[in-house]
Design a protein around this motif. Structure first.
Motif, PDB file in Angstrom:
ATOM      1  N   GLU A 151       0.885  -1.440  -0.053  1.00 40.31           N
ATOM      2  CA  GLU A 151       0.168   0.205  -0.072  1.00 40.31           C
ATOM      3  C   GLU A 151       0.829   1.080  -0.210  1.00 40.31           C
ATOM      4  N   PHE A 152       0.952   2.302  -0.682  1.00 42.95           N
ATOM      5  CA  PHE A 152       1.625   3.437  -0.759  1.00 42.95           C
ATOM      6  C   PHE A 152       0.723   4.713  -0.365  1.00 42.95           C
ATOM      7  N   LEU A 153      -0.621   4.515   0.810  1.00 47.79           N
ATOM      8  CA  LEU A 153      -1.284   5.473   0.907  1.00 47.79           C
ATOM      9  C   LEU A 153      -0.556   6.765   1.932  1.00 47.79           C
ATOM     10  N   ARG A 154      -1.308   7.684   1.362  1.00 47.82           N
ATOM     11  CA  ARG A 154      -0.599   8.824   2.479  1.00 47.82           C
ATOM     12  C   ARG A 154      -1.178   9.195   3.774  1.00 47.82           C
ATOM     13  N   GLU A 155      -0.584   9.268   4.902  1.00 47.63           N
ATOM     14  CA  GLU A 155      -1.706   9.650   5.359  1.00 47.63           C
ATOM     15  C   GLU A 155      -2.913  11.443   5.734  1.00 47.63           C
ATOM     16  N   GLY A 156      -4.020  11.396   5.628  1.00 46.14           N
ATOM     17  CA  GLY A 156      -4.623  12.967   4.772  1.00 46.14           C
ATOM     18  C   GLY A 156      -5.400  12.806   3.978  1.00 46.14           C
ATOM     19  N   ILE A 203       9.505  -3.116  -3.503  1.00 46.54           N
ATOM     20  CA  ILE A 203       9.189  -2.009  -4.281  1.00 46.54           C
ATOM     21  C   ILE A 203       8.716  -0.706  -2.982  1.00 46.54           C
ATOM     22  N   LYS A 204       7.640  -1.299  -2.245  1.00 46.65           N
ATOM     23  CA  LYS A 204       7.538  -0.422  -1.268  1.00 46.65           C
ATOM     24  C   LYS A 204       8.752  -0.292  -0.484  1.00 46.65           C
ATOM     25  N   HIS A 205       9.398  -0.516  -0.043  1.00 51.96           N
ATOM     26  CA  HIS A 205      10.567  -0.317   0.637  1.00 51.96           C
ATOM     27  C   HIS A 205      11.811   1.025   0.459  1.00 51.96           C
ATOM     28  N   THR A 248       8.207  18.036  -6.642  1.00 50.88           N
ATOM     29  CA  THR A 248       6.758  16.933  -4.781  1.00 50.88           C
ATOM     30  C   THR A 248       8.224  16.373  -4.377  1.00 50.88           C
ATOM     31  N   PHE A 249       7.933  16.778  -3.094  1.00 46.76           N
ATOM     32  CA  PHE A 249       8.756  16.262  -2.247  1.00 46.76           C
ATOM     33  C   PHE A 249      10.477  16.824  -2.052  1.00 46.76           C
ATOM     34  N   LEU A 250      10.489  17.787  -2.911  1.00 51.48           N
ATOM     35  CA  LEU A 250      10.986  19.089  -2.477  1.00 51.48           C
ATOM     36  C   LEU A 250      11.035  19.744  -1.366  1.00 51.48           C
ATOM     37  N   ASN A 251      10.329  20.576  -0.315  1.00 51.33           N
ATOM     38  CA  ASN A 251       9.562  21.073   0.717  1.00 51.33           C
ATOM     39  C   ASN A 251      11.104  21.168   1.849  1.00 51.33           C
ATOM     40  N   ALA A 252      11.655  21.894   2.026  1.00 57.74           N
ATOM     41  CA  ALA A 252      12.514  21.868   3.394  1.00 57.74           C
ATOM     42  C   ALA A 252      11.796  22.578   4.555  1.00 57.74           C
ATOM     43  N   TYR A 256      11.357  14.930   8.232  1.00 64.28           N
ATOM     44  CA  TYR A 256      10.166  14.100   8.293  1.00 64.28           C
ATOM     45  C   TYR A 256      10.193  13.376   9.342  1.00 64.28           C
ATOM     46  N   GLY A 257       8.299  12.912   9.718  1.00 65.62           N
ATOM     47  CA  GLY A 257       7.987  12.491  10.747  1.00 65.62           C
ATOM     48  C   GLY A 257       7.242  11.034  10.030  1.00 65.62           C
ATOM     49  N   GLY A 258       5.953  10.770  11.468  1.00 68.85           N
ATOM     50  CA  GLY A 258       4.885   9.971  10.971  1.00 68.85           C
ATOM     51  C   GLY A 258       5.086   8.917  11.644  1.00 68.85           C
ATOM     52  N   PHE A 259       4.568   7.526  10.402  1.00 69.81           N
ATOM     53  CA  PHE A 259       4.734   6.254  11.640  1.00 69.81           C
ATOM     54  C   PHE A 259       5.706   5.461  10.516  1.00 69.81           C
ATOM     55  N   CYS A 260       5.671   5.982   8.661  1.00 68.32           N
ATOM     56  CA  CYS A 260       6.662   5.299   7.623  1.00 68.32           C
ATOM     57  C   CYS A 260       7.796   5.897   7.533  1.00 68.32           C
ATOM     58  N   PHE A 261       7.955   7.180   7.219  1.00 72.13           N
ATOM     59  CA  PHE A 261       9.424   6.806   6.793  1.00 72.13           C
ATOM     60  C   PHE A 261      10.725   6.544   7.712  1.00 72.13           C
ATOM     61  N   SER A 318       0.827  18.472  14.431  1.00 70.30           N
ATOM     62  CA  SER A 318       0.687  16.359  13.905  1.00 70.30           C
ATOM     63  C   SER A 318       1.992  16.661  13.023  1.00 70.30           C
ATOM     64  N   PHE A 319       2.512  15.419  12.394  1.00 71.52           N
ATOM     65  CA  PHE A 319       3.452  15.063  12.125  1.00 71.52           C
ATOM     66  C   PHE A 319       3.599  15.928  10.699  1.00 71.52           C
ATOM     67  N   LYS A 320       2.431  15.824   9.944  1.00 68.74           N
ATOM     68  CA  LYS A 320       2.069  16.675   8.802  1.00 68.74           C
ATOM     69  C   LYS A 320       0.534  17.231   8.686  1.00 68.74           C
ATOM     70  N   PRO A 321      -0.120  17.642   7.723  1.00 69.92           N
ATOM     71  CA  PRO A 321      -1.207  18.344   7.646  1.00 69.92           C
ATOM     72  C   PRO A 321      -2.357  17.314   7.304  1.00 69.92           C
ATOM     73  N   GLY A 408       8.973  26.779  10.414  1.00 72.80           N
ATOM     74  CA  GLY A 408       9.590  25.584  10.296  1.00 72.80           C
ATOM     75  C   GLY A 408       8.706  24.703   9.075  1.00 72.80           C
ATOM     76  N   ARG A 409       8.446  25.839   8.175  1.00 69.81           N
ATOM     77  CA  ARG A 409       7.680  24.917   6.887  1.00 69.81           C
ATOM     78  C   ARG A 409       7.662  25.826   5.995  1.00 69.81           C
ATOM     79  N   ASN A 410       8.439  27.184   5.775  1.00 68.31           N
ATOM     80  CA  ASN A 410       8.015  27.921   5.546  1.00 68.31           C
ATOM     81  C   ASN A 410       6.821  28.014   4.244  1.00 68.31           C
TER      82      ASN A 410
END
Ligand code: UDX
Length: 435
Positions: A151-156, A203-205, A248-252, A256-261, A318-321, A408-410
């Motif tokens: 599964e590749f879903l993102r929270e939110g 592929i997932k990892h 995408t994914f180039l936001n300083a 990263y947080g959350g339960f995946c990365f 929260s670790f992200k919006p 911290g999120r520009n």
């Protein structure tokens, strides 16, 4: 089709809801009775846009049921998804006992052919383990196939991502299982990649490791921008036009947080180590991520000449919006560190405060950003919730003791902040002072 989903966390619940929405007869099982009771009464264990409505609609229309005894439900599923947790052990190796227990339960209670799918993030070769457990425990002479369908879903955006994934990966070694999986996914018009089981697991990892590395990459560029006076937003924009890189994914930010990365990257380092490979790149990714949180604490201390006795307003926990998930949230590390240096914290988050209360102490939780800002020496932005972008900055300025924002999120334009009369410190960009 008749489907059983075992485990009702982010992955299991989203999968069950979406598969029911597509017209299947789905049973979702979880050993947590309270959770199941709640779900049967329309109470979601997690905050996820669109989930509640989808669950309630499918329960009403009898396509989705929740049960706490998965053994009884096993006969229902032609396809059985294993979506139980794969948490980290103390040494960051993946705890597979929940997956293994479920595999045993399936083996002992099945009496017809099943496609057994593991969806949780697991080390490569877990499919082989699951296969062996089932073979060793099966009572009757019935057939089965094991499939890896990560599964590749993102929270939110879990529902959206499950309904419209970038790709569907099916790792299997039987044509029969591949056909059944393809039939089940037929209504979803996304590319399907068919592989062997090990490649699917990898592929997932590999995807998560790559994304985490992309974030640490831009965070290290942000550091060079700060040292040289360049602007990381411009650098990311300029890089992003290259199709091979992408914006995408180039936001300083603050890492990263959350339960995946955090857990998956550590687990992948361990997996590599067990094969005798020293995964230096991913180790550096993790180190840079840890540094990023520390650097932010240092920034706050420096801006205020120490934080002892100072009051800090914190927006975003929260670790992200768009999620209330506090697991490995950078905010938790940053708040505890600042408290340790003597700071008092007044915090606001649109949905994560309840969960934050379980892991943070001595924090004054406020009803909105304005209450949090009242009398604070500085305002810190730790999660980029949209509502913070629309905030009444004039009001915030009048409430703060000092017009100081450390972001911290520009989320704001540096020149706009200068014009609004703030001293504004962000990540990888110039510090600006009031006009
Ligand atoms: C991630 C993967 O995206 C998903 O495919 C996988 O299945 C599970 O892990 P998730 O943890 O929900 O999903 O969050 P994601 O949106 O990917 O963000 C992860 C973290 O990276 C957040 O803390 C976020 O703030 C941070 N991040 C993301 C950045 O710091 N910069 C970015 O440019 C993007």
């Amino acid at each position: 089709m008749k489907i059983l989903v075992i485990g009702t966390g982010y992955v299991g619940l989203s999968t069950a809801a979406v598969l029911a929405e597509l017209g299947n007869e789905v049973i979702a099982a979880d050993i947590d009775r309270k959770k199941i009771e709640g779900l049967n009464n329309g109470i979601m264990p997690i905050f996820e846009p669109g989930l509640k409505e989808m669950v309630q609609r499918n329960v009403r229309e009898n396509r989705l049921k929740f049960v706490s005894d998965n053994k009884k439900a096993i006969e229902h599923g032609d396809i059985i998804f294993i979506c139980v947790g794969t948490p980290p052990k103390d040494n960051w190796e993946t705890e597979l006992k929940y997956v293994e227990n479920v595999a045993k339960d399936i083996a002992k209670n099945m009496s017809s052919y099943k496609v057994i799918v593991h969806k949780s993030t697991v080390p490569v070769e877990t499919g082989d383990k699951v296969k062996k457990i089932i073979k060793d425990n099966i009572k009757e002479n019935v057939g089965f196939d094991v499939v890896s369908n990560p599964e590749f879903l993102r929270e939110g955006t879990a529902i959206e991502d499950t309904l419209h994934p970038d790709r569907i990966v099916i790792g299997a070694d039987s044509d029969k299982a591949i056909d059944i999986m393809k039939k089940m996914y037929y209504p979803i018009k996304s590319p399907i990649i068919i592989t062997d089981i090990k490649s699917a697991e990898l592929i997932k990892h590999a995807s998560n490791a790559f994304l985490a590395t992309k974030i640490s990459f831009i965070n290290s560029i942000a550091k060079i921008c700060e040292l040289s006076g360049a602007d990381v937003e411009k650098v990311a924009e300029g890089m992003g036009y290259d199709k091979r890189i992408g914006r995408t994914f180039l936001n300083a930010g603050i890492g990263y947080g959350g339960f995946c990365f955090p857990k998956d990257s550590q687990a992948f380092i361990k997996i590599a180590e067990n094969y005798g490979y020293d995964y230096k790149l991913l180790k550096a990714t993790n180190e840079i991520n840890e540094e990023q949180k520390k650097n932010f604490v240092e920034k706050v201390k420096k801006a205020l000449n120490g934080v002892d006795g100072k009051t800090l307003a914190v927006l975003g926990l929260s670790f992200k919006p768009d999620t209330d998930d506090m697991r490995f949230a950078p905010s938790a590390y940053i708040i505890v560190e600042l408290q340790g240096k003597g700071a008092k914290i007044r915090a606001y988050d649109p949905v994560a405060m309840e969960k934050a209360k379980n892991i943070l102490s001595n924090v004054c939780f406020c009803k909105d950003p304005y209450e949090a800002s009242k009398g604070a020496d500085a305002l810190l932005i730790l999660t980029e919730w949209n509502e913070f972008k629309e905030i009444d900055l004039k009001k915030i300025k009048s409430l703060l003791k000092n017009p100081l924002i450390i972001d911290g999120r520009n989320i704001y334009d540096i020149n706009a902040m200068k014009n609004e009369g703030f001293r504004y410190i962000s990540i990888g960009r110039k510090e600006v002072f009031p006009k």
